[in-house]
Write a protein that holds these residues in place. Structure first.
Motif, mmCIF file in Angstrom:
data_model
loop_
_atom_site.group_PDB
_atom_site.id
_atom_site.type_symbol
_atom_site.label_atom_id
_atom_site.label_comp_id
_atom_site.label_asym_id
_atom_site.label_seq_id
_atom_site.Cartn_x
_atom_site.Cartn_y
_atom_site.Cartn_z
ATOM 1 N N SER A 1 5.778 9.411 0.044
ATOM 2 C CA SER A 1 5.602 9.102 -1.384
ATOM 3 C C SER A 1 4.443 8.128 -1.570
ATOM 4 C CB SER A 1 6.879 8.476 -1.955
ATOM 5 O OG SER A 1 7.974 9.346 -1.855
ATOM 6 N N ARG A 2 3.688 8.334 -2.651
ATOM 7 C CA ARG A 2 2.593 7.422 -2.976
ATOM 8 C C ARG A 2 3.065 6.375 -3.966
ATOM 9 N NH1 ARG A 2 -2.707 9.971 -5.048
ATOM 10 N NH2 ARG A 2 -1.277 11.397 -6.085
ATOM 11 N N LEU A 3 2.641 5.153 -3.733
ATOM 12 C CA LEU A 3 2.991 4.051 -4.617
ATOM 13 C C LEU A 3 1.999 3.976 -5.770
ATOM 14 C CD1 LEU A 3 5.355 2.055 -4.184
ATOM 15 C CD2 LEU A 3 3.689 0.377 -3.411
ATOM 16 N N VAL B 1 5.921 5.169 4.758
ATOM 17 C CA VAL B 1 6.069 5.805 6.060
ATOM 18 C C VAL B 1 7.554 5.871 6.385
ATOM 19 C CG1 VAL B 1 3.828 5.028 6.872
ATOM 20 C CG2 VAL B 1 5.822 3.613 7.290
ATOM 21 N N ASP B 2 7.877 6.594 7.445
ATOM 22 C CA ASP B 2 9.281 6.711 7.846
ATOM 23 C C ASP B 2 9.823 5.317 8.119
ATOM 24 O OD1 ASP B 2 11.658 7.881 8.474
ATOM 25 O OD2 ASP B 2 11.067 8.481 10.492
ATOM 26 N N GLY C 1 11.996 -5.266 -3.974
ATOM 27 C CA GLY C 1 12.310 -4.129 -4.831
ATOM 28 C C GLY C 1 11.800 -2.821 -4.263
ATOM 29 N N ILE C 2 10.578 -2.849 -3.714
ATOM 30 C CA ILE C 2 10.020 -1.636 -3.109
ATOM 31 C C ILE C 2 10.801 -1.260 -1.850
ATOM 32 C CG2 ILE C 2 7.977 -0.633 -2.031
ATOM 33 C CD1 ILE C 2 6.286 -2.474 -3.840
ATOM 34 N N GLU C 3 11.147 -2.277 -1.050
ATOM 35 C CA GLU C 3 11.921 -2.015 0.168
ATOM 36 C C GLU C 3 13.269 -1.384 -0.166
ATOM 37 O OE1 GLU C 3 13.803 -4.364 4.056
ATOM 38 O OE2 GLU C 3 12.737 -5.482 2.491
ATOM 39 N N ASP D 1 17.005 3.124 -0.179
ATOM 40 C CA ASP D 1 17.952 3.904 -0.979
ATOM 41 C C ASP D 1 17.508 5.348 -1.161
ATOM 42 O OD1 ASP D 1 19.465 1.637 -1.218
ATOM 43 O OD2 ASP D 1 18.790 1.140 -3.259
ATOM 44 N N GLY D 2 16.325 5.693 -0.641
ATOM 45 C CA GLY D 2 15.843 7.067 -0.753
ATOM 46 C C GLY D 2 15.146 7.382 -2.056
#
Length: 244
Positions: A38-40, A81-82, A24-26, A31-32
């Motif tokens: 961004s911080r989780l 990260v990128d 889900g995080i991936e 998907d941007g």
């Protein structure tokens, strides 16, 4: 500010919960929804909100840390990260693949030498007596990050200029010169970074690297070029589709 994601968890699924969380995080990264930097949401909050145990959440996040998509920073938390570059194995240019993926490719031409071929080069390229070769060493960037060191050798009669190679990929340069590319033999392997590659690719000595050797043929059967490329395994992968 930490991002709060709506991550579906299916407890009836055979997929482990930590992999569902990682997936889900991936997906949010690709998907941007989660952009680089961004911080989780912290692990305690994420575990409580999704009804998961902290070890499960920690394992799911670590899965993406190991794959280079997230990084843990002391005092900051977990950040995106990128996204790593994933490339289909095909007769395409890395430059063009990066451009299509919105990765802002850039090239440094480190070496550009025209001269007599070595016996190995003359044999691989099936050169006629007296023919010269161009030997190239280029450092390819994805955005601001170095991604690959590329060494290529080709007949001088096909050689693009140094300036052309800064602006586009080798294959695009060849096509502009009327060269018709047909087929390539490719071998993918692995190695570890020596001091030279570690410095160029901003990796630690001993870090894992992917290697790719390719020999390219034209539609008339002539050998166009051969190359040896080295990629950062932490930022790059090959994809192959298998069909029965």
């Amino acid at each position: 500010m930490s991002a709060v994601l709506d991550l579906p968890i299916d407890r009836a699924s055979s997929t482990p919960l930590y992999l569902q969380l990682a997936g889900g995080i991936e997906a949010a990264v690709r998907d941007g929804v989660l952009t680089p930097g961004s911080r989780l949401e912290n692990e305690v909050s994420l575990a409580q909100r999704l009804g998961l145990s902290r070890p499960t959440v920690r394992q799911g996040i670590q899965e993406l840390v190991d794959r280079g998509m997230l990084v843990r920073k002391r005092g900051v938390g977990t950040q995106v990260v990128d996204s790593p570059v994933s490339r289909q194995v095909a007769l395409t240019s890395l430059y063009d693949d990066l451009a299509r993926a919105g990765k802002r490719p850039r090239t440094e031409v480190l070496e550009y030498r025209v001269g007599r071929p070595s016996p190995e080069a003359a044999g691989r390229l099936l050169l006629e007596p007296g023919e010269l070769v161009l030997e190239l060493v280029r450092l390819r960037y994805s955005g601001e990050e170095p991604l690959a060191v590329m060494r290529n050798t080709l007949p001088e009669r096909l050689a693009p200029t140094r300036e052309q190679l800064k602006d586009q990929g080798l294959y695009a340069c060849l096509r502009e010169r009327g060269v018709r590319l047909a087929v390539a033999h490719e071998r993918i392997g692995a190695t570890v970074a020596d001091g030279e590659h570690a410095e160029m690719l901003r990796e630690k000595p001993g870090a894992a690297l992917l290697t790719m050797e390719r020999k390219l043929f034209g539609n008339d059967g002539t050998v166009i070029e051969y190359g040896h490329h080295v990629y950062r395994a932490s930022r790059y992968s090959f994809e192959v589709t298998l069909v029965e």
